[in-house]
Write an enzyme that holds these catalytic residues in place. Sequence first.
Site, PDB file in Angstrom:
ATOM      1  N   GLU A  91     -13.807 -46.218  54.399  1.00  0.00           N
ATOM      2  CA  GLU A  91     -13.094 -45.721  55.613  1.00  0.00           C
ATOM      3  C   GLU A  91     -12.854 -44.186  55.387  1.00  0.00           C
ATOM      4  O   GLU A  91     -11.741 -43.811  54.563  1.00  0.00           O
ATOM      5  CB  GLU A  91     -11.820 -46.222  55.975  1.00  0.00           C
ATOM      6  CG  GLU A  91     -11.820 -47.915  56.239  1.00  0.00           C
ATOM      7  CD  GLU A  91     -12.942 -48.054  57.685  1.00  0.00           C
ATOM      8  OE1 GLU A  91     -13.250 -47.141  58.551  1.00  0.00           O
ATOM      9  OE2 GLU A  91     -13.435 -49.156  57.938  1.00  0.00           O
ATOM     10  N   CYS A 114      -7.051 -39.301  59.952  1.00  0.00           N
ATOM     11  CA  CYS A 114      -8.317 -39.589  59.968  1.00  0.00           C
ATOM     12  C   CYS A 114      -9.215 -39.385  61.154  1.00  0.00           C
ATOM     13  O   CYS A 114     -10.293 -38.767  61.151  1.00  0.00           O
ATOM     14  CB  CYS A 114      -8.859 -40.437  58.746  1.00  0.00           C
ATOM     15  SG  CYS A 114      -8.417 -41.924  59.450  1.00  0.00           S
TER      16      CYS A 114
END
Length: 468
Positions: A213, A247
Amino acid sequence: MPDVEMTAVLERQRRAILTAGTPDLAQRRARLAGLRAALLARRGDLARAISADFSHRSPHETDLLEIVVTVQAIGYLQKHMRRLMRPQRRHVTLTYRSGRAWVEYQPKGVIGIMAPWNYPVALTLIPLATALAAGNRAMLKPSELTPRTSALLRDMLTDAFPEDEVAVILGGPEVGAAFSRLPLDHLLFTGSTSVGRKVMQAASENLVPLTLELGGKSPAIIARGQVNRRSMDGLTFGKLSNGGQTCVAPDYVLVHRDDFNAFRTRYEETVRRFYPAGPTSPDYTAIINDRHVARLNGLLDDARQKGAEVILVGHRPDSAANRPRTIAPTLVLNAGDDCAVMQDEIFGPILPVRTYETIDEAVSFVNARPRPLALYYFGERDAECEKLLAQTTSGNVCINGTMMHVAQDDLPFGGIGPSGMGAYHGPEGFRAMSHAKGIYAQGRWNPARLLHAPFGRLAKLAARLNLR
């Protein structure tokens, strides 16, 4: 923790798997219930630890963006675990119709989880919950940049689980590098693309399967005439939550040329409404450390030197100097492609703004860059929206909002290419941490016996029939 100690923990977990066997539905639910109870019991302590690590973060932001989403993820897994564990029947071709085929999802074994600092609770415990739901044991390596939170997570999980079920490894980059070299059964890493490459290289030594990720520059596209309260509220929430240290935060915005001036005005108004006390608002999060403050200021200096317009927005933006490690919300207008702010992931409260004339131009702009973790579109579900969805590739998409796709527990969450690989939410997350074991059970009548050597007319007939 030295390599030998981490290896010993891994071996203890492996032995426990062989001794205890595969956990059943009740055992998995009990582990998730224990995780939920431990989290809620330490809720206040975690909020205080996170705020201390950041130098300031609102407990409300921690509640909403860390505690609530983790509890919801645990609840989703508990509710759907029976269905996720159920074997799946698969099709059998006519030639072998007397037999049955199915897939059983069994635990992979020991899952390694390397968690980042920006959401140190949610991005540690949601992967852990997924690993436990899939019947695995887990080793966790939380970030050294949030030392108080990481230590508290270790204490919390040590109280809730024996070490041969869940182990927490603390340490700096050297420990993280050694952790990524362990012969785990699966490794999930959340962090930057540059570190992700190193993790992938280290894991390849033991052929450890990965979920990465990562991040990247997630674009937000605002359709012509859609600079309104809905779009500005959604954009500002995604950009400034956690001080922009997310993010999936919008990393730059593309606004139609006709709406450029309106965007500047409306963004300023929205920031003032969100943070009426300016960057010293109790709801505005500080930057994690001095190094990241210097990095963000370097991005702004580079943009100014290359001709971009840098504007501090909101109430009394200069008051950011009154709080440690705080940067005011900032717009960077008309930054060129050569500006670092248009090349590097920002991870802060800085928003570059570019203009476009047609949706084709916006699509081309996005496609000329690495595939992002998220893509945001503000506008109607019309032909332009459908073109953007069809002609761009990103980890996920959120329409008329930001970040909310991550909270949808039944959706996969993950990137593609430089923004990551694999997913760990929803059924896809459960499957990623499970081994899909295909099984075929031959029936009483086995037509394949007619095809054994020595080959003759039956073999030729079978080949002809099956090649039609």
